[in-house]
Design an enzyme around this catalytic site. Structure first.
Site, PDB file in Angstrom:
ATOM      1  N   GLN A  74       5.602  11.487 -10.117  1.00 49.82           N
ATOM      2  CA  GLN A  74       4.326  10.615 -10.087  1.00 49.82           C
ATOM      3  C   GLN A  74       4.188   9.874 -11.451  1.00 49.82           C
ATOM      4  O   GLN A  74       4.163  10.364 -12.349  1.00 49.82           O
ATOM      5  CB  GLN A  74       3.099  11.414  -9.765  1.00 49.82           C
ATOM      6  CG  GLN A  74       1.986  10.158  -9.240  1.00 49.82           C
ATOM      7  CD  GLN A  74       0.662  10.740  -8.986  1.00 49.82           C
ATOM      8  OE1 GLN A  74       0.012  11.168 -10.141  1.00 49.82           O
ATOM      9  NE2 GLN A  74       0.066  10.683  -7.785  1.00 49.82           N
ATOM     10  N   CYS A 104      -6.538   8.884  -9.384  1.00 53.64           N
ATOM     11  CA  CYS A 104      -6.991   9.868 -10.478  1.00 53.64           C
ATOM     12  C   CYS A 104      -8.319   9.174 -10.747  1.00 53.64           C
ATOM     13  O   CYS A 104      -8.483   8.249 -11.317  1.00 53.64           O
ATOM     14  CB  CYS A 104      -6.246   9.882 -11.856  1.00 53.64           C
ATOM     15  SG  CYS A 104      -7.126  11.199 -12.750  1.00 53.64           S
ATOM     16  N   ASN A 204      -5.341  13.701   2.329  1.00 57.69           N
ATOM     17  CA  ASN A 204      -5.645  14.812   1.203  1.00 57.69           C
ATOM     18  C   ASN A 204      -7.212  14.794   0.800  1.00 57.69           C
ATOM     19  O   ASN A 204      -8.105  14.275   1.231  1.00 57.69           O
ATOM     20  CB  ASN A 204      -5.025  13.870  -0.189  1.00 57.69           C
ATOM     21  CG  ASN A 204      -5.348  14.772  -1.497  1.00 57.69           C
ATOM     22  OD1 ASN A 204      -5.854  14.170  -2.521  1.00 57.69           O
ATOM     23  ND2 ASN A 204      -5.041  16.083  -1.622  1.00 57.69           N
ATOM     24  N   GLY A 228      -4.236  20.028  -2.692  1.00 57.75           N
ATOM     25  CA  GLY A 228      -4.721  20.048  -4.227  1.00 57.75           C
ATOM     26  C   GLY A 228      -5.356  21.140  -4.646  1.00 57.75           C
ATOM     27  O   GLY A 228      -4.547  22.063  -4.935  1.00 57.75           O
TER      28      GLY A 228
END
EC number: 1.3.1.-
Length: 350
Positions: A74, A104, A204, A228
């Site tokens: 990533q 993020c 997610n 996660g």
């Protein structure tokens, strides 16, 4: 068996993916989770510009190792040229998939106009995607949030543009950036992204149990899910959820001996990869989570005491010995927590 999902020319052998997490999904963790059955574990978030400059710690985050079912690197950054060079370097390093971070929420990342800040600048986000797709023959994917805030939930529109550019899959964390990790992930909102594109969509956020996994997939309509924080102290979780989705297997957490073997394996791998003292330092966060997730000592206060003691030890041998002591069978009684705290205090004083 679970057929997995197709991302470009890559067949992912499962539908439970593990997210890229800074300081977590390093090579020792990826190898361990893969050995335990995880189908897909991404690298830590890698700063494309620093990767191009070959900064040692950044190169280490993108480390590629043998024994992994897939290598997913990533990249994060706000400069299309740097992202393009990072994508080329990732392919040369052996990446099967190149993922772009548009999700993020950390202030040091968004403050540099990267991560989820790119959802406020979709034209720049598209130039970054175009740069990556044009620079590599590997499938490019994107991980994003629902939007910057509730007033600008633009994930469906950005996902549409991503598909037009040639992005091969989209992962959506069911929160906005302004939520950080508060509240509950909105899995149903991911359904809007699924309806907007034809490429695989991965849901997610807040998935830690088989029930979570089934509900997240049902509400989102997603093709796969991504774990996660649920894997903290549970590197076996992806493999367990894969089985639960495939055949309804009731999850069984590793027993005492299995957990101890996993923790020691992880410790030794970290020390071998980083050397000392860095390997032990990098492992301590995992060590804390392993103790927090273990069902013993039964009393939370005793568990906190044990974690604090373990994380103060400065040699791998001392950590292994202390783990063996903590993990030894104990017959718990009504005052067991007091007994365990006393034992730990006496051991510290010795």
């Amino acid at each position: 068996m679970n057929p997995g999902i197709q991302i470009g020319d890559v067949q992912v052998p499962g539908r439970v993916l593990t997210a890229p997490m800074t300081g977590i999904t390093d090579l020792p963790f990826r190898r361990l989770a893969s050995r335990l059955g995880a189908a897909y574990v991404a690298t830590e978030m890698v700063a494309a510009a620093e990767l191009a400059r070959a900064r040692p710690d950044v190169v280490r985050r993108a480390a590629v190792g043998e024994g992994l079912p897939l290598t997913v690197i990533q990249l994060v950054g706000g400069d299309p040229a740097a992202i393009a060079e990072g994508a080329r370097m990732a392919e040369r390093a052996g990446a099967d998939i190149v993922d772009l971070n548009f999700g993020c929420p950390a202030k040091e990342v968004t403050g540099a106009a990267c991560g989820s800040a790119l959802m406020r600048t979709p034209d720049l986000a598209c130039r970054i995607m175009e740069a990556a797709v044009g620079a590599t023959s590997r499938p490019v994917t994107v991980k994003m949030r629902l939007g910057w805030d509730d007033a600008s939930r633009n994930a469906p529109e950005l996902a549409q543009r991503a598909e037009e550019i040639g992005v091969r899959a989209v992962t959506v964390h069911g929160r906005t950036r302004q939520q950080f990790y508060t509240g509950k992930a909105d899995w149903a909102a991911v359904a809007e992204v699924k309806a907007a594109v034809g490429v695989p969509v991965i849901v997610n956020g807040d998935i830690a149990t088989a029930e979570d996994a089934r509900t997240a997939l049902a509400q989102s309509g997603a093709d796969a899910l991504m774990l996660g924080r649920g894997v903290y102290g549970r590197p076996w979780l992806a493999a367990h959820l894969e089985r639960a989705l495939a055949d309804g297997t009731v999850l069984r957490e590793p027993d005492r001996e299995e957990r101890l073997a996993i923790v020691v394996e992880h410790l030794r791998a970290s020390v071998a990869f980083y050397g000392l003292p860095l390997g032990l330092k990098m492992f301590r966060k995992h060590l804390g989570w392993y103790v927090e997730q273990a069902p013993w000592p039964a009393d939370p206060a005793a568990r906190r005491t044990a974690k604090a003691r373990l994380c103060r030890l400065d040699t791998a041998g001392d950590v292994e010995a202390a783990l063996a002591e903590l993990w030894r069978p104990v017959t718990y009684s009504g005052n067991s927590a007091v007994d365990i705290r006393q034992q730990l205090a006496e051991a510290d004083a010795a």
